[in-house]
Enzyme design. Structure first.
Site, PDB file in Angstrom:
ATOM      1  N   GLU A  64      -9.729  32.338  53.909  1.00  0.00           N
ATOM      2  CA  GLU A  64      -8.930  33.534  53.665  1.00  0.00           C
ATOM      3  C   GLU A  64      -9.584  34.763  54.278  1.00  0.00           C
ATOM      4  O   GLU A  64      -8.915  35.618  54.876  1.00  0.00           O
ATOM      5  CB  GLU A  64      -8.747  33.741  52.155  1.00  0.00           C
ATOM      6  CG  GLU A  64      -8.039  32.577  51.465  1.00  0.00           C
ATOM      7  CD  GLU A  64      -8.980  31.547  50.889  1.00  0.00           C
ATOM      8  OE1 GLU A  64      -8.660  30.979  49.841  1.00  0.00           O
ATOM      9  OE2 GLU A  64     -10.042  31.301  51.510  1.00  0.00           O
ATOM     10  N   CYS A  99     -12.525  34.817  46.892  1.00  0.00           N
ATOM     11  CA  CYS A  99     -11.469  35.038  47.884  1.00  0.00           C
ATOM     12  C   CYS A  99     -10.216  35.633  47.251  1.00  0.00           C
ATOM     13  O   CYS A  99      -9.469  36.360  47.910  1.00  0.00           O
ATOM     14  CB  CYS A  99     -11.115  33.716  48.573  1.00  0.00           C
ATOM     15  SG  CYS A  99     -12.412  33.103  49.661  1.00  0.00           S
ATOM     16  N   SER A 183     -24.346  -8.899  67.509  1.00  0.00           N
ATOM     17  CA  SER A 183     -23.092  -8.218  67.173  1.00  0.00           C
ATOM     18  C   SER A 183     -22.702  -7.154  68.191  1.00  0.00           C
ATOM     19  O   SER A 183     -21.638  -6.540  68.044  1.00  0.00           O
ATOM     20  CB  SER A 183     -23.208  -7.565  65.792  1.00  0.00           C
ATOM     21  OG  SER A 183     -24.218  -6.570  65.792  1.00  0.00           O
TER      22      SER A 183
END
Length: 383
Positions: A64, A99, A183
């Site tokens: 904000e 805020c 892997s």
């Protein structure tokens, strides 16, 4: 990732469109705000975007304030405008002022929020303060979409533990490696880069001692740009991991153990590694206690990359909220499974998840599956 949406038209549908645009913008702060939530704010009047902002890193301005600063820099009055905010404006003094006071001073006509703030210090107080100041409040709006950006913050605030996902790369027959341990690489580069995005958004990358001893991984973010690396953590019941393991590179790391070895703990501390004693459970670190400790230390999201033993233990302990599975179009036959789980006698005993998302990544597929009750608990808390 943040493609601008067309300017919405039509008042009813416009609120949803503007809020979805705000939610998309909030993803710009995915990698930076922890332990704070990722929030965006749009200031709109007469169908035109006047200003916007996203929350900065902890201690910095919230969304904000960033939007109001942008409006001020361009000489734009916000009086009578509509503010679209992806989380209820905070109403308490933390590292920054509330805020909600900045919004009241800006004198908007309306404030539309995507989610209420589950933080007990806020929890509806921000919206009540706006209404008391004569500002119309709407929402929650698009709460499920907004929650996708902040499941960890909501989980920590409502249940005291982080949101945990288990990442694995496997063949179609569920094998994560050959029988000999090979892997690299089952999945392709696009899937691996996407996995690093999930690492980057997390607060902690968690693995087990077995993986460190076998593979000596780095566990850092390399495939995507991030200004912040997550903390690296190891479950190591017997404190077996050597001090010169590659993940102990001087950046913050945690080792959760049941062993009492103050000499080794000090050597690890010299490498910026905190050794955390945990209770035992069947000769292993008690995993729910680890999750509670993480919640108490402001951890919102945990990315698990571990071998089948720890993965299975986390699943059986109920510590996994979401599966992040990358599947490659191959069959490996006998090999290592995703997770070591007990043999079941009835289907009703299965650990159940719900598919949430499916995405193609090169030749591979990414599946997201969630515990429905875990997600519902978070959604109920903010909508």
């Amino acid at each position: 990732m943040n493609e601008p949406l067309p300017t919405p038209a039509g008042r009813c549908d416009a609120d949803e469109e503007w809020m979805r645009r705000a939610i998309a913008l909030s993803r710009q702060s995915l990698y930076i705000t922890t332990p704070n939530p990722r929030v965006a704010c749009l200031i709109v009047r007469d169908g035109r975007l006047l200003a916007s902002g996203v929350t900065q890193k902890a201690g910095g301005p919230h969304a904000e304030v960033m939007a109001l600063r942008q409006a001020k820099e361009h000489g734009i009055s916000t009086q009578g405008a509509t503010f679209y905010v992806t989380l209820e404006p905070c109403s308490h003094h933390g590292r920054t002022p509330p805020c909600v006071d900045a919004l009241i001073e800006a004198r908007p006509e309306r404030v539309v929020v995507a989610m209420t703030d589950p933080n007990p210090l806020v929890s509806g107080r921000g919206l009540a303060k706006l209404e008391a100041a004569g500002i119309a409040v709407s929402g929650p709006l698009c709460a499920g979409e907004a929650l996708e950006v902040n499941p960890g913050f909501v989980a920590r605030m409502t249940r005291g533990t982080p949101w945990v996902w288990l990442k694995t790369a496997a063949s179609l027959d569920g094998r994560t490696a050959l029988g000999n341990g090979v892997s690299q690489w089952i999945t392709g580069p696009q899937a691996r880069a996407d996995g690093h995005h999930w690492r980057a958004r997390s607060c902690v990358v968690l693995t087990g001692a077995g993986t460190v001893l076998a593979d000596d991984p780095l566990l850092n973010v390399r495939e995507v740009h991030t200004p912040r690396q997550p903390v690296k953590a190891v479950i190591d019941t017997g404190l077996q991991v050597p001090e010169n393991a590659r993940l102990f590179d001087g950046s913050p790391a945690w080792v959760f153990t049941a062993s009492d070895d103050p000499v080794k703990a000090q050597r690890l501390a010299d490498r910026n590694v905190q050794v955390v004693r945990m209770p035992l459970d069947n000769d292993r670190v008690h995993l729910p206690s680890v999750m509670r400790w993480l919640g108490e230390h402001d951890v919102n999201e945990v990315h698990v990359e571990a071998g089948s033993v720890l993965s299975g233990a986390l699943l059986q302990a109920g510590c996994v909220d979401q599966l992040l599975v990358y599947l490659a179009p191959m069959l490996l036959g006998a090999g290592r499974p995703m997770a070591e789980l007990p043999v079941l006698q009835e289907l009703e005993q299965a650990l159940r998840f719900e598919f949430h998302d499916l995405a193609g990544l090169g030749a591979d597929v990414r599946l997201l599956a969630r515990k429905p009750q875990a997600w519902r608990g978070l959604l109920d808390a903010v909508s």
